[in-house]
Design a protein around this motif. Structure first.
Motif, PDB file in Angstrom:
ATOM      1  N   ILE A 199     -82.441  10.888 -71.376  1.00 50.62           N
ATOM      2  CA  ILE A 199     -82.446   9.430 -71.309  1.00 50.62           C
ATOM      3  C   ILE A 199     -81.671   8.854 -72.494  1.00 50.62           C
ATOM      4  O   ILE A 199     -81.028   7.815 -72.387  1.00 50.62           O
ATOM      5  N   LYS A 200     -81.692   9.559 -73.628  1.00 45.90           N
ATOM      6  CA  LYS A 200     -80.954   9.084 -74.801  1.00 45.90           C
ATOM      7  C   LYS A 200     -79.452   9.166 -74.553  1.00 45.90           C
ATOM      8  O   LYS A 200     -78.699   8.294 -75.000  1.00 45.90           O
ATOM      9  N   GLU A 201     -79.020  10.189 -73.840  1.00 46.86           N
ATOM     10  CA  GLU A 201     -77.595  10.289 -73.526  1.00 46.86           C
ATOM     11  C   GLU A 201     -77.179   9.204 -72.546  1.00 46.86           C
ATOM     12  O   GLU A 201     -76.081   8.656 -72.642  1.00 46.86           O
ATOM     13  N   ALA A 202     -78.068   8.883 -71.607  1.00 46.39           N
ATOM     14  CA  ALA A 202     -77.779   7.785 -70.677  1.00 46.39           C
ATOM     15  C   ALA A 202     -77.610   6.481 -71.449  1.00 46.39           C
ATOM     16  O   ALA A 202     -76.698   5.681 -71.156  1.00 46.39           O
ATOM     17  N   GLN A 203     -78.471   6.258 -72.446  1.00 48.79           N
ATOM     18  CA  GLN A 203     -78.342   5.061 -73.275  1.00 48.79           C
ATOM     19  C   GLN A 203     -77.038   5.077 -74.063  1.00 48.79           C
ATOM     20  O   GLN A 203     -76.390   4.040 -74.218  1.00 48.79           O
ATOM     21  N   ALA A 204     -76.657   6.257 -74.544  1.00 51.05           N
ATOM     22  CA  ALA A 204     -75.431   6.358 -75.346  1.00 51.05           C
ATOM     23  C   ALA A 204     -74.194   6.039 -74.507  1.00 51.05           C
ATOM     24  O   ALA A 204     -73.272   5.362 -74.972  1.00 51.05           O
ATOM     25  N   ILE A 205     -74.172   6.516 -73.266  1.00 53.05           N
ATOM     26  CA  ILE A 205     -73.043   6.223 -72.378  1.00 53.05           C
ATOM     27  C   ILE A 205     -72.952   4.725 -72.114  1.00 53.05           C
ATOM     28  O   ILE A 205     -71.866   4.126 -72.142  1.00 53.05           O
ATOM     29  N   LEU A 206     -74.113   4.106 -71.873  1.00 54.47           N
ATOM     30  CA  LEU A 206     -74.127   2.664 -71.622  1.00 54.47           C
ATOM     31  C   LEU A 206     -73.718   1.897 -72.878  1.00 54.47           C
ATOM     32  O   LEU A 206     -73.000   0.888 -72.789  1.00 54.47           O
ATOM     33  N   LEU A 207     -74.156   2.376 -74.036  1.00 58.13           N
ATOM     34  CA  LEU A 207     -73.795   1.697 -75.283  1.00 58.13           C
ATOM     35  C   LEU A 207     -72.283   1.673 -75.476  1.00 58.13           C
ATOM     36  O   LEU A 207     -71.712   0.657 -75.896  1.00 58.13           O
ATOM     37  N   LYS A 208     -71.611   2.768 -75.161  1.00 58.12           N
ATOM     38  CA  LYS A 208     -70.155   2.796 -75.275  1.00 58.12           C
ATOM     39  C   LYS A 208     -69.517   1.768 -74.348  1.00 58.12           C
ATOM     40  O   LYS A 208     -68.536   1.106 -74.715  1.00 58.12           O
ATOM     41  N   ALA A 209     -70.078   1.650 -73.136  1.00 68.32           N
ATOM     42  CA  ALA A 209     -69.542   0.671 -72.189  1.00 68.32           C
ATOM     43  C   ALA A 209     -69.731  -0.749 -72.711  1.00 68.32           C
ATOM     44  O   ALA A 209     -68.844  -1.608 -72.580  1.00 68.32           O
ATOM     45  N   VAL A 210     -70.882  -1.002 -73.318  1.00 70.49           N
ATOM     46  CA  VAL A 210     -71.166  -2.328 -73.864  1.00 70.49           C
ATOM     47  C   VAL A 210     -70.271  -2.609 -75.070  1.00 70.49           C
ATOM     48  O   VAL A 210     -69.791  -3.744 -75.257  1.00 70.49           O
ATOM     49  N   GLU A 211     -70.026  -1.600 -75.890  1.00 67.76           N
ATOM     50  CA  GLU A 211     -69.161  -1.793 -77.052  1.00 67.76           C
ATOM     51  C   GLU A 211     -67.732  -2.125 -76.642  1.00 67.76           C
ATOM     52  O   GLU A 211     -67.030  -2.842 -77.359  1.00 67.76           O
ATOM     53  N   ARG A 212     -67.292  -1.619 -75.491  1.00 63.56           N
ATOM     54  CA  ARG A 212     -65.974  -2.008 -74.986  1.00 63.56           C
ATOM     55  C   ARG A 212     -65.942  -3.511 -74.696  1.00 63.56           C
ATOM     56  O   ARG A 212     -64.921  -4.176 -74.933  1.00 63.56           O
ATOM     57  N   CYS A 213     -67.061  -4.038 -74.186  1.00 62.91           N
ATOM     58  CA  CYS A 213     -67.141  -5.485 -73.946  1.00 62.91           C
ATOM     59  C   CYS A 213     -67.091  -6.243 -75.270  1.00 62.91           C
ATOM     60  O   CYS A 213     -66.423  -7.275 -75.380  1.00 62.91           O
ATOM     61  N   ARG A 214     -67.797  -5.718 -76.257  1.00 61.07           N
ATOM     62  CA  ARG A 214     -67.764  -6.356 -77.584  1.00 61.07           C
ATOM     63  C   ARG A 214     -66.351  -6.379 -78.141  1.00 61.07           C
ATOM     64  O   ARG A 214     -65.889  -7.400 -78.663  1.00 61.07           O
ATOM     65  N   ASP A 215     -65.658  -5.252 -78.036  1.00 60.13           N
ATOM     66  CA  ASP A 215     -64.301  -5.161 -78.577  1.00 60.13           C
ATOM     67  C   ASP A 215     -63.340  -6.099 -77.857  1.00 60.13           C
ATOM     68  O   ASP A 215     -62.312  -6.495 -78.427  1.00 60.13           O
ATOM     69  N   ALA A 216     -63.670  -6.444 -76.601  1.00 57.08           N
ATOM     70  CA  ALA A 216     -62.841  -7.374 -75.840  1.00 57.08           C
ATOM     71  C   ALA A 216     -63.277  -8.822 -76.037  1.00 57.08           C
ATOM     72  O   ALA A 216     -62.753  -9.728 -75.401  1.00 57.08           O
ATOM     73  N   GLY A 217     -64.255  -9.037 -76.930  1.00 55.67           N
ATOM     74  CA  GLY A 217     -64.751 -10.389 -77.171  1.00 55.67           C
ATOM     75  C   GLY A 217     -65.639 -10.925 -76.069  1.00 55.67           C
ATOM     76  O   GLY A 217     -65.788 -12.133 -75.912  1.00 55.67           O
ATOM     77  N   ARG A 218     -66.288 -10.025 -75.328  1.00 51.74           N
ATOM     78  CA  ARG A 218     -67.085 -10.446 -74.168  1.00 51.74           C
ATOM     79  C   ARG A 218     -68.558 -10.073 -74.313  1.00 51.74           C
ATOM     80  O   ARG A 218     -69.220  -9.746 -73.341  1.00 51.74           O
ATOM     81  N   LEU A 219     -69.107 -10.126 -75.519  1.00 51.74           N
ATOM     82  CA  LEU A 219     -70.512  -9.771 -75.706  1.00 51.74           C
ATOM     83  C   LEU A 219     -71.219 -10.896 -76.430  1.00 51.74           C
ATOM     84  O   LEU A 219     -70.676 -11.472 -77.373  1.00 51.74           O
ATOM     85  N   ARG A 220     -72.441 -11.206 -75.994  1.00 54.81           N
ATOM     86  CA  ARG A 220     -73.182 -12.329 -76.533  1.00 54.81           C
ATOM     87  C   ARG A 220     -74.423 -11.912 -77.322  1.00 54.81           C
ATOM     88  O   ARG A 220     -75.227 -12.752 -77.696  1.00 54.81           O
ATOM     89  N   MET A 221     -74.601 -10.623 -77.566  1.00 54.47           N
ATOM     90  CA  MET A 221     -75.753 -10.137 -78.339  1.00 54.47           C
ATOM     91  C   MET A 221     -75.400  -8.779 -78.920  1.00 54.47           C
ATOM     92  O   MET A 221     -74.315  -8.250 -78.659  1.00 54.47           O
ATOM     93  N   ALA A 222     -76.300  -8.245 -79.731  1.00 52.71           N
ATOM     94  CA  ALA A 222     -76.049  -6.936 -80.334  1.00 52.71           C
ATOM     95  C   ALA A 222     -75.880  -5.885 -79.245  1.00 52.71           C
ATOM     96  O   ALA A 222     -76.592  -5.913 -78.237  1.00 52.71           O
ATOM     97  N   PRO A 223     -74.940  -4.946 -79.407  1.00 49.41           N
ATOM     98  CA  PRO A 223     -74.709  -3.937 -78.371  1.00 49.41           C
ATOM     99  C   PRO A 223     -75.959  -3.153 -77.988  1.00 49.41           C
ATOM    100  O   PRO A 223     -76.178  -2.877 -76.808  1.00 49.41           O
ATOM    101  N   GLU A 224     -76.788  -2.789 -78.972  1.00 51.46           N
ATOM    102  CA  GLU A 224     -77.991  -2.007 -78.665  1.00 51.46           C
ATOM    103  C   GLU A 224     -78.929  -2.789 -77.751  1.00 51.46           C
ATOM    104  O   GLU A 224     -79.441  -2.246 -76.765  1.00 51.46           O
ATOM    105  N   LEU A 225     -79.153  -4.073 -78.067  1.00 46.99           N
ATOM    106  CA  LEU A 225     -80.027  -4.898 -77.231  1.00 46.99           C
ATOM    107  C   LEU A 225     -79.412  -5.120 -75.859  1.00 46.99           C
ATOM    108  O   LEU A 225     -80.126  -5.104 -74.842  1.00 46.99           O
ATOM    109  N   ALA A 226     -78.108  -5.312 -75.817  1.00 42.31           N
ATOM    110  CA  ALA A 226     -77.431  -5.505 -74.532  1.00 42.31           C
ATOM    111  C   ALA A 226     -77.611  -4.278 -73.647  1.00 42.31           C
ATOM    112  O   ALA A 226     -77.933  -4.383 -72.461  1.00 42.31           O
ATOM    113  N   GLY A 227     -77.398  -3.078 -74.222  1.00 52.40           N
ATOM    114  CA  GLY A 227     -77.557  -1.854 -73.445  1.00 52.40           C
ATOM    115  C   GLY A 227     -78.980  -1.660 -72.959  1.00 52.40           C
ATOM    116  O   GLY A 227     -79.209  -1.284 -71.798  1.00 52.40           O
TER     117      GLY A 227
END
Length: 229
Positions: free
Chosen positions: A112-140
């Motif tokens: 389950i931790k690896e599943a979270q890690a994969i999702l976190l990377k996807a969310v961080e891509r949104c952050r890097d594109a300026g498309r995130l409205r909260m901390a990546p960990e909370l978003a994931g």
């Protein structure tokens, strides 16, 4: 030739294709795997240990599918694709999915931790594109919790929550909250440019011609809804 452990795991997975883990007896598993009852305890300690091992195998398949999800230039669209593939896996493997995400006893699938890690990377891509409205960990965490919730309610109460419109509606609500609206982002970006231009004009550091300011201001106006045919 497969080992006794492999045959037991395979037999349990096959039985999970048609019934819940709690409804599968160790006798049925042994009969299908063609092993004696003590073999389960030698290999896994007890039935719970066996089910945890099967859940880990399920996560391995689940994560393999996650890694195959395509990446595009739109990270928010990729989040939606990842959500949909998650739901598709759950619907194809209802009893295995329940075992994976509702473990009993003290054992918890480590994947389950690896599943979270994969999702976190996807969310961080949104952050890097300026498309995130909260901390990546909370978003994931928010996205995964909602994704699992949709799957579990659809599997447990298909008559009430199995409609084809429910998952996309929840998906868009959650991901939209996490990433913001793309049109809103575009207008925010334009507003920032306009503000900088006005400050530059007022201070004399970066004057902008009137036509340029007019175009920026026009871009901030609400878009008119399409006319009725």
């Amino acid at each position: 030739m497969s080992t006794a452990r492999e045959r037991i795991l395979e037999a349990t997975e096959e039985l999970l294709a048609t019934k819940d883990a709690l409804a599968i007896s160790t006798r049925a598993i042994c009969d299908r795997a063609k092993v004696g009852m003590p073999e389960i305890y030698r290999q896994f300690g007890d039935k719970q240990g066996l089910l945890t091992a099967v859940a880990d195998l399920g996560f391995a398949r689940f994560l393999a599918e996650k890694r195959r999800n395509p990446l595009t230039d739109d990270p928010v669209a990729d989040l939606r694709t990842a959500w949909d593939s998650h739901v598709a896996f759950a619907l194809r493997n209802p009893y295995l999915y329940r075992l994976m995400f509702t473990p009993t006893g003290d054992a918890r699938p480590g994947a389950i931790k690896e599943a979270q890690a994969i999702l976190l990377k996807a969310v961080e891509r949104c952050r890097d594109a300026g498309r995130l409205r909260m901390a990546p960990e909370l978003a994931g965490q928010s996205i995964l919790s909602a994704n699992v919730g949709v799957c579990m309610t659809a599997l447990s109460f298909p008559d009430l929550f199995g409609g084809s419109d429910i998952s996309p509606a929840v998906r868009d609500a959650v991901i939209g909250k996490v990433t913001g609206d793309e049109r809103e982002d575009a207008r925010i970006g334009t507003a920032t440019v306009l503000a900088q231009a006005l400050v530059g004009t007022l201070t004399g550091t970066a004057p902008v011609d009137a036509a340029g300011l007019g175009r920026l201001a026009e871009a901030l106006l609400p878009t008119a809804p399409p006319s009725e045919p």
